[in-house]
Write a protein that holds these residues in place. Structure first.
Motif, PDB file in Angstrom:
ATOM      1  N   UNK A  54      31.251  20.458  34.176  1.00 16.46           N
ATOM      2  CA  UNK A  54      31.594  20.222  32.772  1.00 16.46           C
ATOM      3  C   UNK A  54      31.512  18.733  32.424  1.00 16.46           C
ATOM      4  N   UNK A  55      31.800  17.879  33.402  1.00 11.51           N
ATOM      5  CA  UNK A  55      31.745  16.432  33.171  1.00 11.51           C
ATOM      6  C   UNK A  55      30.322  15.892  33.255  1.00 11.51           C
ATOM      7  N   UNK A  56      29.368  16.741  33.625  1.00 12.21           N
ATOM      8  CA  UNK A  56      27.984  16.298  33.783  1.00 12.21           C
ATOM      9  C   UNK A  56      27.424  15.707  32.487  1.00 12.21           C
ATOM     10  N   UNK A  57      27.937  16.173  31.351  1.00 11.31           N
ATOM     11  CA  UNK A  57      27.493  15.629  30.070  1.00 11.31           C
ATOM     12  C   UNK A  57      27.743  14.118  29.995  1.00 11.31           C
ATOM     13  N   UNK A 223      20.387   8.629  20.526  1.00 14.38           N
ATOM     14  CA  UNK A 223      21.214   7.625  21.196  1.00 14.38           C
ATOM     15  C   UNK A 223      20.322   6.615  21.910  1.00 14.38           C
ATOM     16  N   UNK A 224      20.217   5.431  21.335  1.00  8.90           N
ATOM     17  CA  UNK A 224      19.295   4.395  21.845  1.00  8.90           C
ATOM     18  C   UNK A 224      17.864   4.915  21.840  1.00  8.90           C
ATOM     19  N   UNK A 225      17.588   5.799  20.906  1.00 10.67           N
ATOM     20  CA  UNK A 225      16.269   6.411  20.803  1.00 10.67           C
ATOM     21  C   UNK A 225      16.245   7.761  21.471  1.00 10.67           C
ATOM     22  N   UNK A 226      15.296   7.920  22.384  1.00  9.02           N
ATOM     23  CA  UNK A 226      15.202   9.149  23.186  1.00  9.02           C
ATOM     24  C   UNK A 226      15.116   8.723  24.653  1.00  9.02           C
ATOM     25  N   UNK A 227      16.253   8.314  25.250  1.00  2.44           N
ATOM     26  CA  UNK A 227      16.234   7.684  26.575  1.00  2.44           C
ATOM     27  C   UNK A 227      15.827   8.590  27.716  1.00  2.44           C
ATOM     28  N   UNK A 439      29.646  11.890  19.462  1.00  6.87           N
ATOM     29  CA  UNK A 439      28.811  11.298  20.497  1.00  6.87           C
ATOM     30  C   UNK A 439      29.474  11.437  21.861  1.00  6.87           C
ATOM     31  N   UNK A 440      28.739  11.324  22.947  1.00  8.38           N
ATOM     32  CA  UNK A 440      27.325  11.565  23.132  1.00  8.38           C
ATOM     33  C   UNK A 440      27.226  12.978  23.686  1.00  8.38           C
ATOM     34  N   UNK A 441      26.408  13.819  23.077  1.00 12.11           N
ATOM     35  CA  UNK A 441      26.322  15.239  23.414  1.00 12.11           C
ATOM     36  C   UNK A 441      24.938  15.522  23.986  1.00 12.11           C
ATOM     37  N   UNK A 442      24.913  15.923  25.253  1.00  9.87           N
ATOM     38  CA  UNK A 442      23.637  16.148  25.934  1.00  9.87           C
ATOM     39  C   UNK A 442      23.437  17.570  26.427  1.00  9.87           C
ATOM     40  N   UNK A 443      24.521  18.256  26.790  1.00 17.10           N
ATOM     41  CA  UNK A 443      24.411  19.571  27.407  1.00 17.10           C
ATOM     42  C   UNK A 443      24.398  20.684  26.348  1.00 17.10           C
ATOM     43  N   UNK A 444      23.541  21.688  26.528  1.00 19.11           N
ATOM     44  CA  UNK A 444      23.453  22.785  25.548  1.00 19.11           C
ATOM     45  C   UNK A 444      24.777  23.503  25.306  1.00 19.11           C
ATOM     46  N   UNK A 445      25.602  23.683  26.367  1.00 21.48           N
ATOM     47  CA  UNK A 445      26.866  24.399  26.165  1.00 21.48           C
ATOM     48  C   UNK A 445      27.775  23.640  25.202  1.00 21.48           C
ATOM     49  N   UNK A 461      21.323  11.911  23.986  1.00 24.18           N
ATOM     50  CA  UNK A 461      20.225  11.413  24.812  1.00 24.18           C
ATOM     51  C   UNK A 461      19.125  12.455  24.950  1.00 24.18           C
ATOM     52  N   UNK A 462      19.482  13.713  24.677  1.00 28.77           N
ATOM     53  CA  UNK A 462      18.601  14.850  24.982  1.00 28.77           C
ATOM     54  C   UNK A 462      18.043  15.479  23.715  1.00 28.77           C
ATOM     55  N   UNK A 463      17.531  14.675  22.811  1.00 29.76           N
ATOM     56  CA  UNK A 463      17.031  15.232  21.551  1.00 29.76           C
ATOM     57  C   UNK A 463      15.880  16.202  21.793  1.00 29.76           C
ATOM     58  N   UNK A 464      15.077  15.951  22.809  1.00 34.66           N
ATOM     59  CA  UNK A 464      13.944  16.841  23.093  1.00 34.66           C
ATOM     60  C   UNK A 464      14.402  18.212  23.542  1.00 34.66           C
ATOM     61  N   UNK A 465      15.582  18.285  24.135  1.00 32.27           N
ATOM     62  CA  UNK A 465      16.133  19.565  24.586  1.00 32.27           C
ATOM     63  C   UNK A 465      16.859  20.285  23.458  1.00 32.27           C
ATOM     64  N   UNK A 466      17.670  19.570  22.718  1.00 34.13           N
ATOM     65  CA  UNK A 466      18.501  20.194  21.689  1.00 34.13           C
ATOM     66  C   UNK A 466      17.705  20.591  20.451  1.00 34.13           C
ATOM     67  N   UNK A 467      16.605  19.907  20.188  1.00 40.76           N
ATOM     68  CA  UNK A 467      15.828  20.223  18.979  1.00 40.76           C
ATOM     69  C   UNK A 467      15.226  21.619  19.042  1.00 40.76           C
TER      70      UNK A 467
END
Length: 525
Positions: A54-57, A223-227, A439-445, A461-467
């Motif tokens: 859960x903390x991986x985000x 977040x800082x673009x698409x890191x 902020x900052x939200x990266x994980x789909x769950x 950071x994961x706009x390519x995944x969440x989009x």
């Protein structure tokens, strides 16, 4: 019945007790106690593994903290995940072997080496838990928040596990002759079962919602673009985020020695060391503040090669050769360059001022006003000198990082860490027409949970995944969930009742056979 040297017995006995050729002939001491310890440690490691997942985000927080101490950028959190996974698998498999031995009626004799590793496991989890509590206390809110996404499924899994374990519990209950032991076994099992069966009464998840009531998908802020696709805070990174359809660029602004605003997150003693080759280009130079280098000197730095070497998100392999070449030749961009890009794509800009001790606000605002970007594209976040900024740039959208400050000024735009608000508070703010960015939200769950809660947007950071997500990971009508919950509980109860009856008949049959064996010799005499 399996023979004494069957493969199943040998495997379980060997793994658990390290007696491969023959069973132990020594008296078993505290075997039940050690089984209890093993069970407790297994549950503890599973709980710890859940925390890590859960903390991986927020893994960058851990990596950054270690970098600030060691000045070495490594994916330390992944190291933690690997160690935790190995420990969890080890304890869980050991418990499975123990349960198999019980089912096969093989005496338990935990090897001393396993006892030592169990002790190390407890120490590891204790240190990890203490470390989170002392240095990363806010992460506990993330763990609690995650239960709103996972609790319905954890409950079903827990009911299934209880159903499987009931065979051994009822077997022990019927074999035990002491009344006190029977009462203890049944009291503990019934208590745990009741808690597990009724726990959905306490489960409240925003994703338990009618489909028609599901809020719209949150917008994305890069977040800082698409890191994950390019080196952070570079023009390439922001261009890649445009491809994800972000509504705003999030960045960090500092000023050079000659007062040119530029983009860079790391500051103070970490200034430029992680994301550029500054140590090679300017060896021996003081690098503890943004104003230690001129803009001309900053332009000499390579701000992309580190990304290819360290691969911070394990995503470099997804880039084409041309993209890798482009990433490796990035430079530190100025704020003006980002504003021009934002103006071209009609994208908003939100940023932090990392050092505001030399009137950075004034120089930054002047740069923005001179860039001719529409003022309504600027989301002004820095709290210092807000009144001054409101006066000379009334068109900026004022964004707040606390609810109290926002309410005080009668504003309607909030930007906070996702764990700072409960899902209920997010819903209440949205009902007041407050724009809530998290902020900052990266994980789909996590994105799914905040989607169900009604978040306006998330910085990621994961706009390519969440989009690419067209709906949350899961949603369910409350009435459907109640039907599933009650059905699962009833089926489990029926299976447990059947197992209890079978174990009682088996125990009675065993007692009858034992009494018959004692009676036959007496009749013969």
């Amino acid at each position: 019945m399996m023979s004494e040297d069957s493969c199943g017995r040998i495997c379980c006995r060997g793994m658990y007790s390290c007696y491969w050729r023959h069973p132990s002939d020594r008296t078993q001491k505290c075997s039940c106690c050690w089984l209890s310890v093993l069970t407790a440690v297994s549950i503890l490691t599973l709980f710890w593994m859940y925390i890590c997942l859960m903390a991986y985000n927020d893994r960058d927080d851990v990596n950054w903290k270690v970098f600030s101490i060691l000045k070495l950028w490594v994916n330390w959190f992944m190291v933690l995940i690997i160690i935790s996974a190995v420990l969890t698998i080890y304890c869980t498999l050991l418990l499975v072997f123990a349960l198999f031995q019980l089912a096969l009626k093989v005496p338990l004799d935990l090897h001393s080496l396993h006892k030592f590793f169990l002790f190390l496991g407890v120490v590891f989890v204790a240190l990890g838990t203490t470390g989170i509590s002392l240095k990363w206390g806010k992460e506990w809110h993330t763990v609690l928040l995650s239960l709103q996404a996972t609790a319905p499924f954890l409950q079903m899994g827990g009911v299934g596990a209880l159903t499987l374990v009931s065979w051994l519990v009822f077997q022990g209950f019927h074999r035990t002759r002491r009344v006190a032991s029977k009462i203890l076994i049944m009291a503990v099992f019934v208590g745990v079962s009741v808690a597990m069966f009724l726990s959905p009464l306490l489960i409240q998840s925003p994703c338990l919602v009618e489909k028609e009531q599901l809020p719209r998908k949150p917008n994305l802020i890069g977040h800082r673009g698409a890191p994950m696709l390019a080196p952070e805070n570079t023009l390439m990174s922001f261009i890649r985020s445009v491809e994800c359809g972000v509504i705003a660029f999030e960045t960090d602004v500092q000023l050079s020695k000659d007062r040119v605003p530029y983009l860079m997150h790391d500051h103070n003693s970490h200034f430029l060391r992680r994301t550029t080759d500054v140590l090679q280009k300017f060896p021996g130079k003081d690098l503890n503040h943004s104003t230690n280098l001129t803009w001309e000197e900053l332009q000499e730095l390579n701000a992309g090669d580190w990304f290819l070497k360290t691969d911070p998100f394990r995503s470099v392999s997804q880039l084409s050769e041309q993209e890798k070449k482009t990433a490796g030749n990035q430079s530190v961009p100025s704020l003006l360059q980002l504003l021009d890009l934002a103006k071209t794509h009609n994208t908003s800009v939100i940023f932090d001022l990392k050092n505001d001790d030399n009137n950075d606000t004034n120089d930054t605002v002047n740069t923005i006003l001179n860039s001719s970007i529409p003022q309504d594209l600027i989301l002004w976040l820095p709290p210092k000198h807000r009144e001054y900024v409101r006066e000379i740039a009334p068109g900026f959208k004022q964004v707040y990082n606390t609810v109290s400050d926002m309410n005080r000024d009668g504003a309607d735009y909030l930007n906070v860490k996702y764990s700072a608000l409960s899902t209920a508070e997010i819903g209440e703010l949205r009902n007041r027409n407050v724009t809530v960015n998290l902020w900052v939200v990266n994980e789909p769950w996590l994105f799914s949970l905040l989607w169900c809660s009604g978040a306006s947007s998330v910085t990621t950071n994961a706009c390519s995944l969440l989009k690419d997500m067209s709906q949350p990971d899961w949603t369910m009508r409350p009435d459907i969930y109640r039907i599933i919950w009650i059905t699962v509980d009833l089926v489990s109860l029926l299976i447990m009742f059947a197992v209890f009856i079978l174990q009682r008949e088996k125990a009675n049959k065993g007692i009858f056979c034992l009494e018959s064996e004692r009676t036959i010799p007496l009749l013969t005499l």
